[in-house]
Enzyme design. Structure first.
Site, PDB file in Angstrom:
ATOM      1  CG  ASP A  45      17.997 -54.860  10.518  1.00 37.99           C
ATOM      2  OD1 ASP A  45      18.015 -54.430  11.683  1.00 37.99           O
ATOM      3  OD2 ASP A  45      17.091 -55.595  10.071  1.00 37.99           O
ATOM      4  CG  HIS A  76      22.131 -54.611  18.695  1.00 37.89           C
ATOM      5  ND1 HIS A  76      21.730 -54.956  19.946  1.00 37.89           N
ATOM      6  CD2 HIS A  76      21.216 -55.130  17.841  1.00 37.89           C
ATOM      7  CE1 HIS A  76      20.630 -55.702  19.867  1.00 37.89           C
ATOM      8  NE2 HIS A  76      20.297 -55.816  18.598  1.00 37.89           N
TER       9      HIS A  76
HETATM   10  C1  SDX Z   1      17.284 -54.283  15.420  1.00 39.47           C
HETATM   11  O1  SDX Z   1      16.942 -54.708  20.310  1.00 39.47           O
HETATM   12  C2  SDX Z   1      17.109 -55.622  19.455  1.00 39.47           C
HETATM   13  O2  SDX Z   1      17.439 -56.730  19.748  1.00 39.47           O
HETATM   14  C3  SDX Z   1      16.816 -55.216  18.020  1.00 39.47           C
HETATM   15  C4  SDX Z   1      17.095 -56.248  16.952  1.00 39.47           C
HETATM   16  C5  SDX Z   1      16.201 -57.436  17.089  1.00 39.47           C
HETATM   17  O3  SDX Z   1      16.585 -58.520  16.624  1.00 39.47           O
HETATM   18  O4  SDX Z   1      15.064 -57.278  17.566  1.00 39.47           O
HETATM   19  O5  SDX Z   1      18.428 -56.660  17.018  1.00 39.47           O
HETATM   20  C6  SDX Z   1      16.814 -55.687  15.568  1.00 39.47           C
HETATM   21  O6  SDX Z   1      16.530 -53.395  15.674  1.00 39.47           O
HETATM   22  C7  SDX Z   1      18.712 -54.052  15.022  1.00 39.47           C
HETATM   23  C8  SDX Z   1      19.070 -52.529  14.988  1.00 39.47           C
HETATM   24  C9  SDX Z   1      18.593 -51.990  13.635  1.00 39.47           C
HETATM   25  N1  SDX Z   1      18.742 -50.524  13.610  1.00 39.47           N
HETATM   26  C10 SDX Z   1      19.720 -49.957  12.858  1.00 39.47           C
HETATM   27  O7  SDX Z   1      20.569 -50.585  12.237  1.00 39.47           O
HETATM   28  C11 SDX Z   1      19.655 -48.437  12.852  1.00 39.47           C
HETATM   29  C12 SDX Z   1      21.075 -47.883  12.980  1.00 39.47           C
HETATM   30  N2  SDX Z   1      21.523 -48.174  14.365  1.00 39.47           N
HETATM   31  C13 SDX Z   1      21.312 -47.162  15.333  1.00 39.47           C
HETATM   32  O8  SDX Z   1      20.261 -46.290  15.147  1.00 39.47           O
HETATM   33  C14 SDX Z   1      21.602 -47.586  16.767  1.00 39.47           C
HETATM   34  O9  SDX Z   1      22.795 -48.248  16.748  1.00 39.47           O
HETATM   35  C15 SDX Z   1      20.578 -48.425  17.501  1.00 39.47           C
HETATM   36  C16 SDX Z   1      19.219 -47.796  17.491  1.00 39.47           C
HETATM   37  C17 SDX Z   1      20.489 -49.780  16.905  1.00 39.47           C
HETATM   38  C18 SDX Z   1      21.047 -48.562  18.957  1.00 39.47           C
HETATM   39  O10 SDX Z   1      21.038 -47.311  19.489  1.00 39.47           O
HETATM   40  P1  SDX Z   1      21.465 -47.011  20.996  1.00 39.47           P
HETATM   41  O11 SDX Z   1      21.921 -48.222  21.700  1.00 39.47           O
HETATM   42  O12 SDX Z   1      20.380 -46.212  21.611  1.00 39.47           O
HETATM   43  O13 SDX Z   1      22.783 -46.178  20.800  1.00 39.47           O
HETATM   44  P2  SDX Z   1      22.787 -44.630  20.613  1.00 39.47           P
HETATM   45  O14 SDX Z   1      21.763 -44.220  19.597  1.00 39.47           O
HETATM   46  O15 SDX Z   1      22.760 -44.007  21.970  1.00 39.47           O
HETATM   47  O16 SDX Z   1      24.253 -44.413  19.943  1.00 39.47           O
HETATM   48  C19 SDX Z   1      25.423 -44.346  20.756  1.00 39.47           C
HETATM   49  C20 SDX Z   1      26.421 -43.579  19.914  1.00 39.47           C
HETATM   50  C21 SDX Z   1      25.875 -42.211  19.436  1.00 39.47           C
HETATM   51  O17 SDX Z   1      26.989 -41.381  19.190  1.00 39.47           O
HETATM   52  P3  SDX Z   1      27.428 -40.314  20.368  1.00 39.47           P
HETATM   53  O18 SDX Z   1      26.189 -39.578  20.792  1.00 39.47           O
HETATM   54  O19 SDX Z   1      28.024 -41.165  21.471  1.00 39.47           O
HETATM   55  O20 SDX Z   1      28.467 -39.436  19.685  1.00 39.47           O
HETATM   56  O21 SDX Z   1      26.697 -44.301  18.710  1.00 39.47           O
HETATM   57  C22 SDX Z   1      26.266 -43.544  17.596  1.00 39.47           C
HETATM   58  C23 SDX Z   1      25.270 -42.524  18.105  1.00 39.47           C
HETATM   59  O22 SDX Z   1      25.215 -41.398  17.247  1.00 39.47           O
HETATM   60  N3  SDX Z   1      25.633 -44.484  16.670  1.00 39.47           N
HETATM   61  C24 SDX Z   1      25.782 -44.468  15.342  1.00 39.47           C
HETATM   62  C25 SDX Z   1      25.071 -45.562  14.872  1.00 39.47           C
HETATM   63  N4  SDX Z   1      24.500 -46.228  15.908  1.00 39.47           N
HETATM   64  C26 SDX Z   1      24.849 -45.548  17.024  1.00 39.47           C
HETATM   65  N5  SDX Z   1      26.445 -43.616  14.531  1.00 39.47           N
HETATM   66  C27 SDX Z   1      26.387 -43.904  13.194  1.00 39.47           C
HETATM   67  N6  SDX Z   1      25.725 -44.958  12.656  1.00 39.47           N
HETATM   68  C28 SDX Z   1      25.059 -45.804  13.471  1.00 39.47           C
HETATM   69  N7  SDX Z   1      24.390 -46.846  12.956  1.00 39.47           N
END
Ligand code: SDX
Length: 429
Positions: free
Chosen positions: A363, A306
């Protein structure tokens, strides 16, 4: 604590005020930055940028705290009443019994949609994504309620809000019925919010759907836990669109489109597909987690991570409990819940997730509850939208009522061509 921030650019020092929120959050107020320095800030994804001050929802991502108008969301687990929470978010306090009764009556009385709107559903292919239908039909709805185009006073606004919160259920249910080639079931005045929605979804002309108490409570809580989340992508979209003075329905239709994305509200569908792929034996929890960690793989552990929560998403904890309670109450178990618990156990002991502070989010468990109720996977994000609608409406109204609100218009840093002359087609290489 100093209430100003100093910035030195070249030989010049600038000073900017620091604003502090109710819970001690602090921000540098840079409203005068460009006028004073000629520079702007750059913050792709706005991870460090506050777009507004708001009194609706407070999140502490480090502590895993989420409060609606100050009330911790965990307290709603014993009071599963989505209509009451919608009123709280929109109007800023819990309703009196009289206010709640009046709002609940509005929700009941305005569940129907204009008969002419039913023809719109026939214009969509049966395979149409429900989120496409939802955003289109919310805009279409405004054409049948032109009074929403100029919401000047609170009473008109309250009626528009009640209409939208009530009718989004009907639109969602009819999108589902259309996709199944089924007749549309009229809302039933004697039914409350959740049972009436499930009635429109699942009743047949020859057999009425009966909503069990365990399902009623579970779905009320799912909607409550999705109701608001401060400046998330879809809510910020509603504010952005509303800042141009676009009407409430158009702003919320835009919110539906933003929510649709798989990184946002679409993640609940991806979580179910991930769990089902593991259940069908295409992969194992251990293998999927390994893949999700790989830099070159597109796989992510959906429902994990998140932008704000760097601790447990408090909603995930409650939703995990609701899933266990509902399945036990229905006397069934769902292998996908066991797989989800296994994925959580593996990930929470894996340094990749620990180091990146990746925890289950809203989720991760919600789809298991919706699936147990019989809601198909392609309707999960629609359920998220039904839950989030009061939050969108609350933010639209808060912005609309804030004196001095300006149209949202971010700047950029240009990286394209310098000044370039036009070259006629016949001499281009
Ligand atoms: C919602 O904003 C809100 O409040 C949203 C929400 C709401 O109520 O409105 O809470 C609802 O959207 C919840 C999130 C649902 N999405 C997912 O579950 C999709 C999977 N999660 C990710 O795509 C990610 O965690 C996000 C999009 C939720 C957040 O992404 P960020 O903050 O931009 O973090 P990032 O993509 O920069 O990741 C940082 C690191 C990366 O690795 P490195 O580059 O440092 O090596 O963490 C890794 C990412 O690859 N990473 C994950 C991951 N989430 C982040 N690796 C594996 N699995 C994951 N789920």
């Amino acid at each position: 604590m100093p209430q100003t921030a100093r910035l030195t650019i070249g030989k010049t020092e600038y000073e900017f005020p620091i604003v502090e929120g109710t819970e001690g959050e602090r921000a540098i107020d840079i409203e005068r930055l460009r006028a004073q320095t000629g520079l702007i800030t750059l913050d792709p994804g706005y991870g460090n940028t506050g777009s507004c001050e708001s009194a609706i929802t407070f999140i502490d991502g480090e502590q895993g705290i989420l409060r609606y108008r100050g009330i911790p969301i965990e307290q709603f687990e014993q009071h599963p009443n989505f209509g009451e929470v919608a009123w709280l978010l929109i109007f800023g306090r819990l309703p009196t019994e009289e206010e709640y009764t009046s709002f609940s009556t509005d929700l009941t009385e305005h569940a129907n949609i204009d008969e002419a709107m039913k023809h719109h559903f026939e214009g969509f292919p049966r395979s149409a994504p429900p989120m496409a239908i939802l955003s289109a039909m919310i805009n279409a709805l405004s054409c049948f309620h032109p009074e929403v185009f100029t919401l000047e006073d609170p009473d008109h606004f309250q009626m528009a809000a009640a209409r939208l919160i009530s009718k989004i259920r009907t639109i969602a249910a009819y999108a589902y019925r259309r996709s199944r080639g089924m007749s549309y079931i009229y809302p039933k005045p004697g039914l409350r919010y959740v049972p009436n929605f499930l009635h429109m979804m699942f009743s047949q002309p020859y057999q009425e759907y009966v909503c069990k108490d365990a399902v009623w409570d579970a779905l009320n809580l799912v909607l409550i836990l999705h109701a608001d989340h401060e400046q998330n992508c879809s809510t910020s979209t509603v504010r952005m669109v509303g800042s141009s003075q676009a009407n409430l329905f158009a702003s919320c239709a835009a919110g539906v489109c933003a929510l649709w994305g798989p990184l946002h509200g679409g993640a609940n569908v991806e979580v179910l597909q991930m769990l089902e792929a593991i259940h069908q034996g295409n992969t194992t929890p251990e293998e999927f987690v390994r893949l999700a960690k790989q830099e070159d793989s597109k796989a992510r552990l959906m429902g994990f991570g998140h932008r704000v929560y760097k601790n447990f998403d408090p909603r995930a904890k409650v939703l995990g409990r609701i899933a266990e309670r509902l399945l036990a109450g229905m006397g069934t178990n769902d292998p996908l819940l066991e797989i989800a618990r296994k994925l959580e156990e593996i990930a929470l002991s894996d340094s990749y997730f620990i180091d990146r502070k990746l925890y289950p989010n809203v989720d991760f468990y919600s789809g298991i509850i919706l699936r147990a109720i019989g809601i198909p996977t392609n309707m999960f994000t629609v359920m998220f939208a039904i839950g989030r609608l009061p939050g969108w409406i609350a933010h639209w109204w808060e912005q609309n009522e804030t004196p001095g609100t300006k149209i949202a218009r971010p700047r950029q840093i240009y990286t394209g061509n310098g000044a370039t002359d036009y070259v006629p087609m016949n001499v281009r290489s």
